[in-house]
Design a protein around this motif. Structure first.
Motif, PDB file in Angstrom:
ATOM      1  N   SER A  58       0.861  -1.188   0.000  1.00  0.00           N
ATOM      2  CA  SER A  58       0.000   0.000   0.000  1.00  0.00           C
ATOM      3  C   SER A  58       0.897   1.238   0.000  1.00  0.00           C
ATOM      4  O   SER A  58       1.861   1.306   0.759  1.00  0.00           O
ATOM      5  CB  SER A  58      -0.904   0.025   1.235  1.00  0.00           C
ATOM      6  N   ILE A  59       0.567   2.194  -0.874  1.00  0.00           N
ATOM      7  CA  ILE A  59       1.311   3.453  -0.954  1.00  0.00           C
ATOM      8  C   ILE A  59       0.311   4.589  -0.817  1.00  0.00           C
ATOM      9  O   ILE A  59      -0.679   4.660  -1.562  1.00  0.00           O
ATOM     10  CB  ILE A  59       2.059   3.596  -2.293  1.00  0.00           C
ATOM     11  N   THR A  60       0.556   5.446   0.155  1.00  0.00           N
ATOM     12  CA  THR A  60      -0.322   6.591   0.369  1.00  0.00           C
ATOM     13  C   THR A  60       0.508   7.863   0.479  1.00  0.00           C
ATOM     14  O   THR A  60       1.697   7.822   0.783  1.00  0.00           O
ATOM     15  CB  THR A  60      -1.153   6.426   1.651  1.00  0.00           C
ATOM     16  N   GLY A  61      -0.126   8.973   0.217  1.00  0.00           N
ATOM     17  CA  GLY A  61       0.541  10.267   0.304  1.00  0.00           C
ATOM     18  C   GLY A  61      -0.239  11.284  -0.491  1.00  0.00           C
ATOM     19  O   GLY A  61      -1.318  10.982  -1.037  1.00  0.00           O
ATOM     20  N   PRO A  62       0.271  12.497  -0.592  1.00  0.00           N
ATOM     21  CA  PRO A  62      -0.444  13.546  -1.348  1.00  0.00           C
ATOM     22  C   PRO A  62      -0.742  13.110  -2.778  1.00  0.00           C
ATOM     23  O   PRO A  62       0.161  12.823  -3.565  1.00  0.00           O
ATOM     24  CB  PRO A  62       0.562  14.720  -1.330  1.00  0.00           C
ATOM     25  N   GLY A  63      -2.017  13.007  -3.099  1.00  0.00           N
ATOM     26  CA  GLY A  63      -2.430  12.622  -4.444  1.00  0.00           C
ATOM     27  C   GLY A  63      -2.189  11.173  -4.789  1.00  0.00           C
ATOM     28  O   GLY A  63      -2.313  10.790  -5.960  1.00  0.00           O
ATOM     29  N   THR A  64      -1.860  10.346  -3.805  1.00  0.00           N
ATOM     30  CA  THR A  64      -1.528   8.945  -4.082  1.00  0.00           C
ATOM     31  C   THR A  64      -2.226   8.022  -3.092  1.00  0.00           C
ATOM     32  O   THR A  64      -2.163   8.238  -1.876  1.00  0.00           O
ATOM     33  CB  THR A  64      -0.010   8.706  -3.990  1.00  0.00           C
ATOM     34  N   SER A  65      -2.904   7.012  -3.614  1.00  0.00           N
ATOM     35  CA  SER A  65      -3.466   5.938  -2.807  1.00  0.00           C
ATOM     36  C   SER A  65      -3.518   4.696  -3.677  1.00  0.00           C
ATOM     37  O   SER A  65      -4.401   4.548  -4.527  1.00  0.00           O
ATOM     38  CB  SER A  65      -4.858   6.299  -2.291  1.00  0.00           C
ATOM     39  N   VAL A  66      -2.547   3.812  -3.486  1.00  0.00           N
ATOM     40  CA  VAL A  66      -2.374   2.660  -4.363  1.00  0.00           C
ATOM     41  C   VAL A  66      -2.238   1.402  -3.527  1.00  0.00           C
ATOM     42  O   VAL A  66      -1.538   1.405  -2.500  1.00  0.00           O
ATOM     43  CB  VAL A  66      -1.113   2.829  -5.253  1.00  0.00           C
ATOM     44  N   THR A  67      -2.873   0.348  -3.945  1.00  0.00           N
ATOM     45  CA  THR A  67      -2.676  -0.972  -3.356  1.00  0.00           C
ATOM     46  C   THR A  67      -2.495  -1.967  -4.486  1.00  0.00           C
ATOM     47  O   THR A  67      -3.301  -1.995  -5.433  1.00  0.00           O
ATOM     48  CB  THR A  67      -3.864  -1.396  -2.477  1.00  0.00           C
ATOM     49  N   ALA A  68      -1.427  -2.766  -4.391  1.00  0.00           N
ATOM     50  CA  ALA A  68      -1.147  -3.733  -5.458  1.00  0.00           C
ATOM     51  C   ALA A  68      -0.405  -4.922  -4.867  1.00  0.00           C
ATOM     52  O   ALA A  68       0.152  -4.843  -3.764  1.00  0.00           O
ATOM     53  CB  ALA A  68      -0.323  -3.084  -6.568  1.00  0.00           C
ATOM     54  N   SER A  69      -0.378  -6.017  -5.603  1.00  0.00           N
ATOM     55  CA  SER A  69       0.278  -7.238  -5.155  1.00  0.00           C
ATOM     56  C   SER A  69       1.259  -7.722  -6.205  1.00  0.00           C
ATOM     57  O   SER A  69       1.090  -7.469  -7.403  1.00  0.00           O
ATOM     58  CB  SER A  69      -0.748  -8.336  -4.869  1.00  0.00           C
ATOM     59  N   VAL A  70       2.272  -8.443  -5.725  1.00  0.00           N
ATOM     60  CA  VAL A  70       3.262  -9.029  -6.617  1.00  0.00           C
ATOM     61  C   VAL A  70       3.652 -10.393  -6.080  1.00  0.00           C
ATOM     62  O   VAL A  70       3.742 -10.589  -4.867  1.00  0.00           O
ATOM     63  CB  VAL A  70       4.503  -8.118  -6.759  1.00  0.00           C
ATOM     64  N   ALA A  71       3.840 -11.350  -6.974  1.00  0.00           N
ATOM     65  CA  ALA A  71       4.234 -12.703  -6.571  1.00  0.00           C
ATOM     66  C   ALA A  71       5.563 -13.065  -7.223  1.00  0.00           C
ATOM     67  O   ALA A  71       5.869 -12.634  -8.348  1.00  0.00           O
ATOM     68  CB  ALA A  71       3.169 -13.710  -6.975  1.00  0.00           C
ATOM     69  N   ILE A  72       6.369 -13.834  -6.498  1.00  0.00           N
ATOM     70  CA  ILE A  72       7.631 -14.326  -7.063  1.00  0.00           C
ATOM     71  C   ILE A  72       7.763 -15.810  -6.724  1.00  0.00           C
ATOM     72  O   ILE A  72       7.124 -16.316  -5.793  1.00  0.00           O
ATOM     73  CB  ILE A  72       8.853 -13.538  -6.516  1.00  0.00           C
ATOM     74  N   ASN A  73       8.591 -16.503  -7.476  1.00  0.00           N
ATOM     75  CA  ASN A  73       8.882 -17.910  -7.220  1.00  0.00           C
ATOM     76  C   ASN A  73      10.367 -18.062  -6.923  1.00  0.00           C
ATOM     77  O   ASN A  73      11.209 -17.542  -7.666  1.00  0.00           O
ATOM     78  CB  ASN A  73       8.510 -18.781  -8.419  1.00  0.00           C
ATOM     79  N   ALA A  74      10.673 -18.757  -5.858  1.00  0.00           N
ATOM     80  CA  ALA A  74      12.062 -19.004  -5.487  1.00  0.00           C
ATOM     81  C   ALA A  74      12.431 -20.446  -5.804  1.00  0.00           C
ATOM     82  O   ALA A  74      11.697 -21.381  -5.470  1.00  0.00           O
ATOM     83  CB  ALA A  74      12.266 -18.731  -4.002  1.00  0.00           C
ATOM     84  N   ASP A  75      13.573 -20.601  -6.475  1.00  0.00           N
ATOM     85  CA  ASP A  75      14.089 -21.932  -6.761  1.00  0.00           C
ATOM     86  C   ASP A  75      14.880 -22.449  -5.562  1.00  0.00           C
ATOM     87  O   ASP A  75      15.119 -21.740  -4.593  1.00  0.00           O
ATOM     88  CB  ASP A  75      14.990 -21.888  -7.999  1.00  0.00           C
ATOM     89  N   THR A  76      15.312 -23.689  -5.670  1.00  0.00           N
ATOM     90  CA  THR A  76      16.102 -24.262  -4.589  1.00  0.00           C
ATOM     91  C   THR A  76      17.460 -23.570  -4.497  1.00  0.00           C
ATOM     92  O   THR A  76      17.951 -22.980  -5.465  1.00  0.00           O
ATOM     93  CB  THR A  76      16.314 -25.769  -4.805  1.00  0.00           C
ATOM     94  N   ASP A  77      18.054 -23.642  -3.344  1.00  0.00           N
ATOM     95  CA  ASP A  77      19.373 -23.063  -3.099  1.00  0.00           C
ATOM     96  C   ASP A  77      20.392 -23.700  -4.049  1.00  0.00           C
ATOM     97  O   ASP A  77      20.472 -24.918  -4.164  1.00  0.00           O
ATOM     98  CB  ASP A  77      19.757 -23.323  -1.640  1.00  0.00           C
ATOM     99  N   ASN A  78      21.179 -22.847  -4.729  1.00  0.00           N
ATOM    100  CA  ASN A  78      22.177 -23.386  -5.662  1.00  0.00           C
ATOM    101  C   ASN A  78      23.591 -23.323  -5.076  1.00  0.00           C
ATOM    102  O   ASN A  78      24.578 -23.403  -5.808  1.00  0.00           O
ATOM    103  CB  ASN A  78      22.135 -22.632  -6.986  1.00  0.00           C
ATOM    104  N   ALA A  79      23.678 -23.165  -3.750  1.00  0.00           N
ATOM    105  CA  ALA A  79      24.958 -23.177  -3.042  1.00  0.00           C
ATOM    106  C   ALA A  79      25.877 -22.037  -3.466  1.00  0.00           C
ATOM    107  O   ALA A  79      27.106 -22.160  -3.399  1.00  0.00           O
ATOM    108  CB  ALA A  79      25.662 -24.527  -3.235  1.00  0.00           C
TER     109      ALA A  79
END
Length: 639
Positions: free
Chosen positions: A119-140
């Motif tokens: 969520s981002i708020t402030g003068p003239g701004t009010s935004v809510t958005a989502s983001v997804a990521i995928n993590a692979d296995t540890d590659n050492a």
């Protein structure tokens, strides 16, 4: 205090460093000519851009378990004046230590999918958005660089490479993209630089490569340098970190930053605008105290609140905090201090972290006073001990460890006793109802002129006598050049000067204010926590360690010395007038003499007991614990 001296004091307190050039921002920034000592990366790392709900999320090409990572929220405009709030909405639970920043840093704990809501708020701004990521296995990958974060233009930046199983990486190499950075690589595991001036928010990449046991790897840290308003403050005249009220709904939220930690502050705020806690009806209430907390990271306020909950059973700190306007905890505060201009206490979060990721957010720029008095032939180390062990949990930066509230208590409690002693020296609870203002600085000047402070009266009734120690303090703590006479002093000379006087610590000679604060700090740690302070005069070898410095004279629990009793009782009753200072001081154990000719380490076990009665909390063997020297935890001496 004159304004000129206050301005000088402010500039010395704030972290400063050399600046650099500027560049345009961008996700794939153009390659800039490298600054001396740091080459430009041959290719900037490619990042993804994912548009969602009015936000463009800038994500990494690949995420892997156990590898430091980031997501940057780009609104297509500068982030100044906006409020950011990240939260994790799905996936294995992560520790988010910078949830109020445009750039989210995190470490996936395992392979899988993770989703975050912003969520981002402030003068003239009010935004809510989502983001997804995928993590692979540890590659050492052996290279882990910490950590991605936002920094204001002109502020100090530090990053750190992890060691692998305690070992330094081999063939460490650095490069940068996105800006012309003048980076200090004197410690190849810890680059330091000052964020250059930018005309817009600019994402900068620092990349490290190295190997461990023949396995090579690399990692990038992304630093978002944000454009800020021009500095107009004569008090805070170098760049400050972004901060926010710990309680967003605090009735003082609009004034906390403006009155205590702003590059636009040019005069002290009035008492009516931001009064002392003790001047309000509910000042002793914990929530009222937390309403006055300003932080750069949420975890700092969380840990401070937990400390008050678990450690302050006697309400010592709640009472002492009545004489401040605010508590500022920010990653760029170093060292801690109290300042009468704002009435606030400023805390270095190094005394508050509980997890390695929390500690990663704290800037590592070294103290500017590190080399003061380097040509003197003596040292004056100190430590807090309990049951013949270090009371502090001293964890080196190279070691990624957790610690408990109990383990941070000795350091944080002693620091708070010291800095809050200043606040209560200047504005004791007994005068809160008679402060006339219009600012606290006005009242302080009246009281100081009348010699009405506890520290003034202490100096008048029980003055320190050693002019030699006073002059040496100017060298060690103010950076004055040592005279030939001072350079010739050997430890035995200094032992004679100090041991025959009535100061509790060398730092007491820096100012009358510090004298009173040192007395109160040591007394309270002894009385409330059963923790004793060691102080000694030692030689100054080329490589000073606990094992190599030799004690000429020293004491454990000097505050219990009969010669100091009257002044200790006087200070205690000046701050806590409802207490019987004489009786409390009389209850303190008698000091223990150190063994002359033995090392500082050998003198750790001088208390008369057959065996230790508690497990050591130190994370290192005592022989490896760094020496601490008088005055090293406190800001430049006050007038």
């Amino acid at each position: 205090m004159k304004k000129a001296s206050l301005l000088s004091f402010a500039s010395m307190l704030m972290l400063t460093a050399c600046g650099g050039g500027s560049s345009d921002g961008g996700v794939s920034p153009p390659i800039q000519p490298p600054a001396p000592g740091l080459k430009a990366c041959s290719n900037a790392t490619t990042l993804n851009r994912v548009a969602a709900g009015g936000v463009t999320f800038v994500t990494e090409q690949n995420y892997r378990a156990q590898q430091p990572a980031m997501i940057y929220a780009d609104l297509g405009k500068d982030s100044q004046g906006l409020n950011y709030q990240w939260r994790q909405s799905s996936g294995p639970q992560l520790e988010l230590v910078a949830s109020h920043s445009p750039i989210l840093s995190f470490v996936p704990t395992s392979a899988g999918s993770y989703e975050f809501e912003l969520s981002i708020t402030g003068p003239g701004t009010s935004v809510t958005a989502s983001v997804a990521i995928n993590a692979d296995t540890d590659n050492a990958n052996p290279v882990k660089l910490r950590q991605d974060h936002q920094v204001t233009s002109g502020n100090a930046v530090s990053l750190r490479l992890d060691r692998v199983q305690g070992s330094t990486l081999s063939a460490i190499d650095w490069c940068a993209s996105g800006a012309n950075l003048n980076v200090d690589l004197s410690n190849n595991e810890r680059p330091l630089f000052t964020a250059p001036s930018v005309s817009q928010d600019t994402l900068v990449e620092l990349r490290a490569s190295g190997s461990h046991n023949g396995i090579a790897g690399s990692d990038s840290a992304w630093v978002l340098i944000t454009r800020e308003s021009s500095i107009t403050s004569g008090y805070f005249d170098s760049a400050l970190a972004r901060t926010f009220p710990y309680h967003s709904d605090s009735p003082w939220a609009a004034d906390l930053k403006a009155c205590t930690y702003s590059n636009q502050l040019n005069s002290s705020c009035s008492i009516s605008r931001l009064p002392l806690l003790g001047q309000t009806a509910n000042g002793m209430d914990k929530q009222a105290i937390l309403d006055r907390v300003l932080v750069s990271h949420q975890w700092m306020g969380d840990n401070f609140a937990s400390f008050l909950d678990t450690v302050d059973a006697n309400s010592d700190f709640a009472n002492l905090l009545q004489s401040v306007t605010a508590v500022v905890i920010s990653y760029d505060v170093r060292p801690s201090f109290y300042w009468v201009v704002t009435g606030a206490i400023y805390l270095d979060p190094e005394d508050l972290w509980l997890t390695p990721l929390q500690r990663d957010t704290i800037n590592e720029q070294p103290d500017y006073r590190s080399n003061f008095g380097a040509d003197l032939k003596f040292l004056m180390p100190w430590r807090y001990v309990k049951d013949n062990e270090y009371a502090s949990s001293i964890v080196p930066r190279t070691q990624r460890s957790h610690r408990s509230l109990d383990e941070l208590t000795p350091d944080l409690a002693s620091l708070l006793y010291h800095e809050l002693a200043h606040a209560n020296d200047f504005f004791p609870r007994s005068i809160h109802g008679s402060l006339a203002g219009p600012t606290l600085l006005d009242d302080y000047n009246k009281r100081a002129t009348a010699k009405a402070l506890t520290s003034d009266r202490l100096a008048d009734l029980y003055p320190l006598g050693s002019e030699e120690m006073r002059s040496l303090a100017n060298v060690r703590f103010r950076g004055q050049t040592a005279s030939d006479t001072q350079k010739a002093y050997v430890p035995a000379d200094v032992s004679s000067f100090f041991s025959n006087d009535i100061a509790s610590d060398f730092y007491a000679y820096s100012t009358e204010r510090e004298d009173a604060a040192m007395v109160f700090e040591e007394l309270m740690m002894n009385y409330r926590h059963g923790v004793l302070r060691d102080v000694a005069v030692t030689d100054s070898p080329a490589n000073p360690t606990a094992s190599t410095v030799i004690v000429d004279w020293g004491q454990r629990g000097r505050i219990g010395d009969d010669a100091l009793a009257q002044r200790a009782a006087f200070v205690l009753e000046g701050i806590f007038p409802e207490w019987d200072g004489t009786a409390i001081v009389a209850s303190l154990p008698a000091p223990i003499a150190m063994q002359s000719g033995q090392s500082w380490l050998t003198n750790l076990t001088i208390s008369p007991q057959g065996a230790n009665t508690r497990a050591a909390v130190s994370a290192k063997p005592a022989a490896e614990i760094p020496l601490q020297f008088s005055g090293d935890r406190y800001a430049r001496p006050r007038n």
